[in-house]
Design an enzyme around this catalytic site. Structure first.
Site, PDB file in Angstrom:
ATOM      1  CE1 TYR A   1      10.344  54.968  41.915  1.00 52.29           C
ATOM      2  CE2 TYR A   1      11.819  56.737  42.580  1.00 52.29           C
ATOM      3  CZ  TYR A   1      10.602  56.308  42.065  1.00 52.29           C
ATOM      4  OH  TYR A   1       9.653  57.216  41.717  1.00 52.29           O
TER       5      TYR A   1
ATOM      6  CD  GLU B   1      10.272  51.849  38.619  1.00 56.26           C
ATOM      7  OE1 GLU B   1      11.112  51.488  37.771  1.00 56.26           O
ATOM      8  OE2 GLU B   1       9.639  52.905  38.534  1.00 56.26           O
TER       9      GLU B   1
ATOM     10  CG  ASP C   1     -12.819  45.027  47.793  1.00 53.89           C
ATOM     11  OD1 ASP C   1     -12.169  44.979  48.854  1.00 53.89           O
ATOM     12  OD2 ASP C   1     -13.036  46.087  47.167  1.00 53.89           O
TER      13      ASP C   1
ATOM     14  CB  THR D   1      -7.841  48.284  52.514  1.00 56.16           C
ATOM     15  OG1 THR D   1      -8.887  47.844  53.378  1.00 56.16           O
ATOM     16  CG2 THR D   1      -8.447  48.966  51.300  1.00 56.16           C
TER      17      THR D   1
ATOM     18  CE  LYS E   1     -11.390  50.587  53.926  1.00 57.00           C
ATOM     19  NZ  LYS E   1     -12.243  50.412  52.742  1.00 57.00           N
TER      20      LYS E   1
ATOM     21  NE  ARG F   1      -5.149  55.889  55.585  1.00 54.57           N
ATOM     22  CZ  ARG F   1      -6.457  55.646  55.530  1.00 54.57           C
ATOM     23  NH1 ARG F   1      -7.075  55.485  54.370  1.00 54.57           N
ATOM     24  NH2 ARG F   1      -7.176  55.588  56.623  1.00 54.57           N
TER      25      ARG F   1
END
Ligand SMILES: *Cc1c(COP(=O)(O)O)cnc(C)c1O
Length: 423
Positions: free
Chosen positions: A54, A56, A200, A226, A229, A235
């Site tokens: 983790y 965070e 975007d 993203t 692509k 991803r």
């Protein structure tokens, strides 16, 4: 697939499915423009022990112990993104493109605020205010579109609309728009109504990194993208704030950070962030610039070959990595074409065309792009062959012999171009 020995022992079922999918990817053509084949280096980072912890918070401001190396990774990813896209701020934690856009809405708007986005049937994305999406349920989205004659974004109409509805946020980004976007014009519109302007660039990030598509960075406040692509990474997604963004609102970077965590997400996926860092390093090389150039070159060949055969291309061509074909004059729907081509190992996707008379489940168009096949090393010669395959199959849709022989020819061609991620 040489490194899956443990998986083979532990879970034969998943191992076999991955093996089958690997073979499928190698033997079929991937023409879906939002997809790509990532490198072995990216896959290795993604498959590392970095999935264990983790983390965070943000580098040096974490909630858990033992994160000094995670801090190094995230800081490196940030540094590379800032250098590549020439921005002063980036958040590399969004799990994917839609959550990144959600964070932008959350950071800049209050519930029910008016926003603007390109309508889905005109090439926009769900997360820019399409009716079934969170961006429409919690905000008040007004959609702009393209001109009926030219199929180009109708900037004049959009400007009028913006003056009328006074949006808090304008999103500009597309999934099926084959032309350059006029960032400067969008900026003038956003400025005239004092709206935040978010580009975007999910589809075109790799083209921007390779300098073959104009960058929105000098003209917008926020950039989301993203990473899987044209950028060819894992991803994932990033949110950047530009110099203009900080000038408009000096708290914007902090607002974005707080929207991502603790606003929307918990622990970041550091294995994904490490893989993003690797992809950003790859994207800053000369080879990647050559790749970007070739993607566009290949796509222009794809467009002209289809036009020669009487296909009706939206905007009559392309500036980028994709084309959108209106199949109406070929008497076949987008869905039928997609299903038929899948049978021969050519993957395209059915797509609405602007002002489509048919429903989204069975639209009039198909969308094709060159990012994945260019990664594989295909060039003009193969593109010409691919167009012949497609045309032949669509023309002979009831001829099983042609379908079978084309399938074999596609496979034979693909096997000459090994995928980068299969070593
Ligand atoms: C792909 C895409 C997204 C969404 O990304 P996901 O990772 O699928 O959530 C958002 N915006 C645009 C313009 C896209 O093309």
């Amino acid at each position: 697939m040489t490194n899956f020995k443990e998986l083979q022992q532990t879970d034969r079922e998943i191992y076999d499915i991955i093996k089958n999918e690997t073979r499928r990817q190698q033997e079929e053509l991937e023409l879906i423009p939002s997809e790509n084949h990532t490198s072995q280096a990216v896959l290795e980072a993604l498959g590392s022990i970095l999935t264990d912890k983790y983390s965070e918070g943000y580098p040096k401001k974490r909630y858990y112990a033992g994160l000094r190396f995670y801090d190094e990774i995230e800081t490196l990813a940030q540094k590379r993104a800032k250098e590549l896209f020439k921005v002063p701020f980036v958040n590399v934690q969004p799990y994917s493109g839609s959550p990144a856009n959600q964070a932008v809405y959350f950071a800049t708007c209050k519930p029910k605020d008016v926003t603007m986005g390109l309508s889905l049937p005109h090439g926009g994305h769900l997360s820019h205010g399409w009716k079934v999406n969170f961006s429409a349920r919690f905000y008040n989205p007004i959609q702009y579109g393209v001109n009926k004659k030219t199929n180009l974004i109708d900037y004049d109409k959009m400007e009028e609309l913006a003056q009328k509805v006074k949006p808090k946020l304008i999103c500009v980004g597309a999934t099926a728009y084959p032309r350059f976007l006029d960032w400067e014009r969008f900026y003038k519109i956003a400025k005239s109504v004092n709206a935040y302007l978010c580009a975007d660039i999910a589809h075109i990030a790799g083209l921007i990194a390779a300098d073959v598509h104009p960058s929105p960075v000098p003209f917008v406040h926020i950039v989301t993208t993203t990473t899987h692509k044209t950028l060819r990474g894992p991803r994932g997604a990033m949110i950047m704030v530009t110099k203009k963004g900080i000038e408009k609102d000096s708290d914007l970077p902090e607002k974005i950070n707080r929207a991502v965590f603790p606003g929307l997400q918990g622990g970041p996926h550091q294995h994904q962030i490490a893989a993003i860092a690797v992809c950003l390093k790859e994207a800053s090389t000369n080879e990647f610039k050559e790749y970007g150039k070739q993607v566009v070159k290949n796509c222009k060949v794809l467009a002209s070959e289809f036009i020669k055969l009487g296909y009706d291309l939206i905007t009559n061509g392309t500036d980028n990595h994709l084309i959108l074909i209106d199949l109406t004059n070929k008497n076949i729907s987008g869905k039928e074409a997609q299903d038929l081509l899948e049978k021969v190992g050519i993957n395209v996707n059915k797509n609405a065309i602007p002002f489509d008379q048919n429903p989204p489940s069975n639209p009039s168009g198909i969308r094709l792009g060159t990012p994945a096949i260019t990664t594989q090393g295909m060039r003009e010669k193969e593109i010409k062959q691919i167009v012949k395959f497609i045309d032949n199959v669509l023309k002979n849709r009831n001829n099983n012999a042609i379908i079978e022989s084309t399938k074999q020819e596609v496979k034979k061609m693909c096997l000459n171009f090994p995928l980068p991620g299969i070593k």
